[in-house]
Design a protein around this motif. Structure first.
Motif, PDB file in Angstrom:
ATOM      1  N   ARG A  80     -54.868  20.729 -60.008  1.00 21.33           N
ATOM      2  CA  ARG A  80     -54.562  21.653 -58.904  1.00 21.33           C
ATOM      3  C   ARG A  80     -55.478  21.384 -57.714  1.00 21.33           C
ATOM      4  N   MET A  81     -56.758  21.081 -57.998  1.00 19.70           N
ATOM      5  CA  MET A  81     -57.698  20.789 -56.919  1.00 19.70           C
ATOM      6  C   MET A  81     -57.286  19.515 -56.170  1.00 19.70           C
ATOM      7  N   VAL A  82     -56.888  18.487 -56.920  1.00 17.18           N
ATOM      8  CA  VAL A  82     -56.453  17.235 -56.287  1.00 17.18           C
ATOM      9  C   VAL A  82     -55.209  17.476 -55.441  1.00 17.18           C
ATOM     10  N   ALA A  83     -54.292  18.309 -55.961  1.00 15.38           N
ATOM     11  CA  ALA A  83     -53.075  18.631 -55.196  1.00 15.38           C
ATOM     12  C   ALA A  83     -53.433  19.352 -53.899  1.00 15.38           C
ATOM     13  N   ASP A  84     -54.408  20.275 -53.959  1.00 17.77           N
ATOM     14  CA  ASP A  84     -54.841  20.987 -52.754  1.00 17.77           C
ATOM     15  C   ASP A  84     -55.512  20.036 -51.760  1.00 17.77           C
ATOM     16  N   CYS A  85     -56.207  19.027 -52.292  1.00 20.03           N
ATOM     17  CA  CYS A  85     -56.805  18.013 -51.416  1.00 20.03           C
ATOM     18  C   CYS A  85     -55.712  17.233 -50.687  1.00 20.03           C
ATOM     19  N   ARG A 113     -61.852   7.355 -55.621  1.00 23.56           N
ATOM     20  CA  ARG A 113     -61.165   6.505 -54.640  1.00 23.56           C
ATOM     21  C   ARG A 113     -60.010   7.249 -53.977  1.00 23.56           C
ATOM     22  N   LYS A 114     -59.284   8.030 -54.775  1.00 20.55           N
ATOM     23  CA  LYS A 114     -58.148   8.771 -54.230  1.00 20.55           C
ATOM     24  C   LYS A 114     -58.613   9.772 -53.187  1.00 20.55           C
ATOM     25  N   LEU A 115     -59.699  10.514 -53.499  1.00 16.61           N
ATOM     26  CA  LEU A 115     -60.207  11.510 -52.562  1.00 16.61           C
ATOM     27  C   LEU A 115     -60.820  10.855 -51.331  1.00 16.61           C
ATOM     28  N   LEU A 116     -61.466   9.701 -51.520  1.00 16.87           N
ATOM     29  CA  LEU A 116     -62.016   8.974 -50.375  1.00 16.87           C
ATOM     30  C   LEU A 116     -60.907   8.528 -49.421  1.00 16.87           C
ATOM     31  N   SER A 117     -59.769   8.116 -49.997  1.00 13.96           N
ATOM     32  CA  SER A 117     -58.645   7.694 -49.156  1.00 13.96           C
ATOM     33  C   SER A 117     -58.098   8.854 -48.330  1.00 13.96           C
ATOM     34  N   LEU A 118     -58.349  10.092 -48.808  1.00 14.13           N
ATOM     35  CA  LEU A 118     -57.922  11.286 -48.077  1.00 14.13           C
ATOM     36  C   LEU A 118     -59.009  11.787 -47.132  1.00 14.13           C
ATOM     37  N   ILE A 320     -45.059  13.449 -66.024  1.00 15.00           N
ATOM     38  CA  ILE A 320     -46.125  14.450 -66.057  1.00 15.00           C
ATOM     39  C   ILE A 320     -45.951  15.423 -64.896  1.00 15.00           C
ATOM     40  N   CYS A 321     -46.036  16.713 -65.189  1.00 16.04           N
ATOM     41  CA  CYS A 321     -45.921  17.739 -64.162  1.00 16.04           C
ATOM     42  C   CYS A 321     -47.198  17.794 -63.326  1.00 16.04           C
ATOM     43  N   GLY A 322     -47.051  17.730 -62.013  1.00 12.22           N
ATOM     44  CA  GLY A 322     -48.198  17.790 -61.125  1.00 12.22           C
ATOM     45  C   GLY A 322     -48.796  19.170 -60.998  1.00 12.22           C
ATOM     46  N   VAL A 498     -44.975  14.045 -61.165  1.00 11.97           N
ATOM     47  CA  VAL A 498     -44.066  14.808 -60.302  1.00 11.97           C
ATOM     48  C   VAL A 498     -44.906  15.759 -59.453  1.00 11.97           C
ATOM     49  N   TYR A 499     -45.029  15.451 -58.164  1.00 13.87           N
ATOM     50  CA  TYR A 499     -45.797  16.302 -57.255  1.00 13.87           C
ATOM     51  C   TYR A 499     -44.940  17.461 -56.762  1.00 13.87           C
ATOM     52  N   SER A 500     -43.661  17.219 -56.561  1.00  9.88           N
ATOM     53  CA  SER A 500     -42.707  18.245 -56.145  1.00  9.88           C
ATOM     54  C   SER A 500     -41.305  17.703 -56.438  1.00  9.88           C
ATOM     55  N   ARG A 501     -40.283  18.478 -56.117  1.00  8.29           N
ATOM     56  CA  ARG A 501     -38.909  18.004 -56.327  1.00  8.29           C
ATOM     57  C   ARG A 501     -38.508  16.980 -55.268  1.00  8.29           C
ATOM     58  N   ALA A 502     -39.444  16.744 -54.318  1.00 10.08           N
ATOM     59  CA  ALA A 502     -39.151  15.783 -53.252  1.00 10.08           C
ATOM     60  C   ALA A 502     -39.998  14.530 -53.351  1.00 10.08           C
ATOM     61  N   GLU A 503     -41.071  14.557 -54.144  1.00 18.79           N
ATOM     62  CA  GLU A 503     -41.982  13.410 -54.193  1.00 18.79           C
ATOM     63  C   GLU A 503     -42.534  13.203 -55.602  1.00 18.79           C
ATOM     64  N   ILE A 504     -42.545  11.955 -56.034  1.00 22.49           N
ATOM     65  CA  ILE A 504     -43.125  11.591 -57.327  1.00 22.49           C
ATOM     66  C   ILE A 504     -44.030  10.378 -57.130  1.00 22.49           C
ATOM     67  N   GLY A 505     -44.845  10.088 -58.140  1.00 24.31           N
ATOM     68  CA  GLY A 505     -45.729   8.929 -58.072  1.00 24.31           C
ATOM     69  C   GLY A 505     -45.637   8.108 -59.343  1.00 24.31           C
ATOM     70  N   PHE A 506     -45.467   6.804 -59.207  1.00 24.73           N
ATOM     71  CA  PHE A 506     -45.415   5.910 -60.360  1.00 24.73           C
ATOM     72  C   PHE A 506     -46.817   5.346 -60.600  1.00 24.73           C
ATOM     73  N   GLU A 507     -47.442   5.733 -61.700  1.00 23.35           N
ATOM     74  CA  GLU A 507     -48.750   5.189 -62.062  1.00 23.35           C
ATOM     75  C   GLU A 507     -48.519   3.860 -62.791  1.00 23.35           C
TER      76      GLU A 507
END
Length: 520
Positions: A80-85, A113-118, A320-322, A498-507
């Motif tokens: 949840r924290m990463v999603a808020d970031c 690395r992910k948070l640094l990119s943000l 995986i549910c985001g 699955v971040y939302s019904r509009a966006e997903i991420g392939f790891e």
């Protein structure tokens, strides 16, 4: 003559800098009273620290209680924290120590690395590390590697202790199946639940399907052991449990070096204790039900234990549910026409706990085809630089650091040899020798731990290197996909977030996560 009126600029809004939105993340690995008290202390400390700074804005405290730090996917508050970031609600994060953030080196580096990119920095209080001022990730990787080593050591000690208790029959069962209560390590029959267990077995023997029985139990408002809804899969796992005939098999599952749990299909020893506790079901009824389950599986072309049975579809167990971190289940929606969809397990059980709605199977397939075609088209500008970068990091940072550590270890050995020489010649008192030698031994042990951490980091990098190389080789030779290819998906994709019904991420298995929009 023309009249000119000067309009002074409004400067107050420009001079006033926006406050830094600061959050904190806390975690304890058990739900004991002492650990929960520690968690409360952490929360109180960070609340007062953040709110007392006039240039900071309190952005919240994220707490995971009684959760291991070895896997980020099992920590809903961290996700949840990463999603808020990602939604730009946080600018800076406080964390007590690296071990509270992650005991898995790969996860730790990936999240940083992910948070640094943000543009979001983390301050690890105990280690005094600020990710915004780091010249390289080496120190962070070493320290997180040490935290992982510590976790591995604790896990190995626990495994050894549990194995001994398995072998001598003194292992105490902490959790009980439906129909029993665990009291001081003993399984005691819960008569109210035991009646439901007998009902389930009798209904199966009368010819009813597992889904029909699950529907009956849900209509009667009878909850599962964890207060959830019954399903056919839940019942199938339940009626195959040998504990209902009074026996117990220890080590039916095990964890690998990456803390992933697997079913024990002969890889590890198992320990059977007969007549361990009071039975609820007779041996005859239990065996008859196993035959019914096996026969129904054969009629559907499924055999328990086969990979097809455990993972019938390419997306099974990988979505995986985001929001809550749990996996998606495959469902058939009947809205005039049958459509295959995937839905979050938590949402299916309790819509109030997770609002993530179902997504069509074809949408996942289309998103994957789009993503892989983008890689095929732009492999020279995306994958090739990544491959070169991984090679450079491995060679320049890791190997140079190992070389420096080897030099320090050699110097340490020379100093130990010199101490022995001075003591034997009478130039050094024994107490002085012991103290100096112990300091050198401790330093050598610390250096060896650092070297081991870097070696494991390099091995992880080499694994990613080979995966990137394989993906680049495929993208170079392949033609654009026209339809979904399950074999290609399984070869290169680890999980789908699955971040939302509009966006997903392939790891991807090569260590990168590629986001893709879902076309409606």
């Amino acid at each position: 003559m023309k009249t000119v009126t000067k309009i002074n600029p409004i400067t107050s809004d420009f001079n006033e800098k926006p406050k830094l939105r600061v959050a904190a993340y806390c975690r304890v690995s058990t739900d004991s009273d002492d650990q929960l008290a520690s968690l409360e202390a952490q929360v109180s400390h960070y609340k007062s620290t953040i709110k007392s700074n006039p240039v900071w804005e309190f952005a919240g405290i994220y707490c995971d209680e009684g959760i291991t730090g070895t896997k980020k996917e099992k920590r809903p508050e961290l996700l949840r924290m990463v999603a808020d970031c990602e939604n730009r609600k946080i600018d800076f994060i406080f964390i007590k120590s690296i071990s509270r953030f992650s005991r898995n080196t790969a996860d730790c580096l990936e999240l940083v690395r992910k948070l640094l990119s943000l543009g979001i920095y983390i301050y690890f209080e105990k280690e005094n590390i600020h990710t915004g001022s780091m010249e390289s990730e080496l120190m962070l990787s070493i320290l997180s590697g040490l935290a992982e080593n510590e976790s591995n050591s604790i896990a190995e000690n626990n495994k050894w202790s549990i194995q001994k208790r398995f072998q001598n029959g003194t292992y105490k069962i902490a959790s009980s199946p439906y129909g029993y209560n665990a009291v001081n390590g003993e399984l005691i029959v819960n008569e109210q639940q035991a009646e439901i267990v007998r009902f389930i077995f009798s209904e199966i023997l009368s010819g009813k399907s597992l889904h029909t029985i699950a529907k009956q139990l849900n209509q009667r408002s009878i909850p599962t052991k964890k207060g959830r809804q019954w399903s056919g899969a839940t019942l199938r796992d339940m009626v195959c449990n040998e504990k209902y005939i009074g026996d117990v098999i220890f080590q039916k599952t095990y964890s690998d070096s990456q803390f992933k749990r697997h079913h024990n299909n002969g890889e590890k020893d198992q320990y059977l204790i007969k007549n361990h506790h009071e039975a609820i079901i007779s041996h005859e009824d239990f065996e008859a039900v196993q035959l019914v389950i096996e026969q129904r599986g054969k009629e559907k072309g499924l055999n328990k234990g086969d990979s097809k049975y455990q993972n019938r579809y390419p997306f099974s167990g990988k979505i995986i549910c985001g929001q809550c971190g749990r996996t998606f289940k495959r469902r058939t929606n009947s809205n005039g026409r049958k459509q295959i969809a995937w839905c979050c397990t938590t949402h299916l059980e309790n819509i109030g706990k997770c609002s993530m709605k179902s997504i069509l199977d074809i949408d996942f397939e289309y998103a994957f085809v789009t993503m892989i075609n983008k890689l095929i088209f732009s492999h020279q500008t995306v994958l090739k630089p990544l491959l070169i970068g991984l090679r450079g990091v491995n060679a320049d940072d890791g190997l140079a650091s190992i070389h420096d550590i080897d030099k320090k270890l050699a110097e340490n050995a020379e100093q130990q040899h010199l101490l022995v020489s001075l003591m034997t010649k009478g130039y050094l008192d024994r107490p002085v020798y012991k103290k100096s030698n112990n300091n050198l031994l401790q330093e050598a042990e610390r250096l060896l731990r650092q070297k081991d951490a870097i070696n494991r980091l390099l091995q992880s990098g080499n694994q990613h290197l080979s995966e990137v190389s394989a993906l680049l080789h495929y993208a170079t030779k392949a033609t654009m996909l026209k339809r979904f290819d399950g074999a290609v998906f399984d070869q290169f994709v680890n999980r789908v977030f699955v971040y939302s019904r509009a966006e997903i991420g392939f790891e991807m298995k090569c260590g990168i996560t590629l986001k893709e929009r879902l076309v409606k």
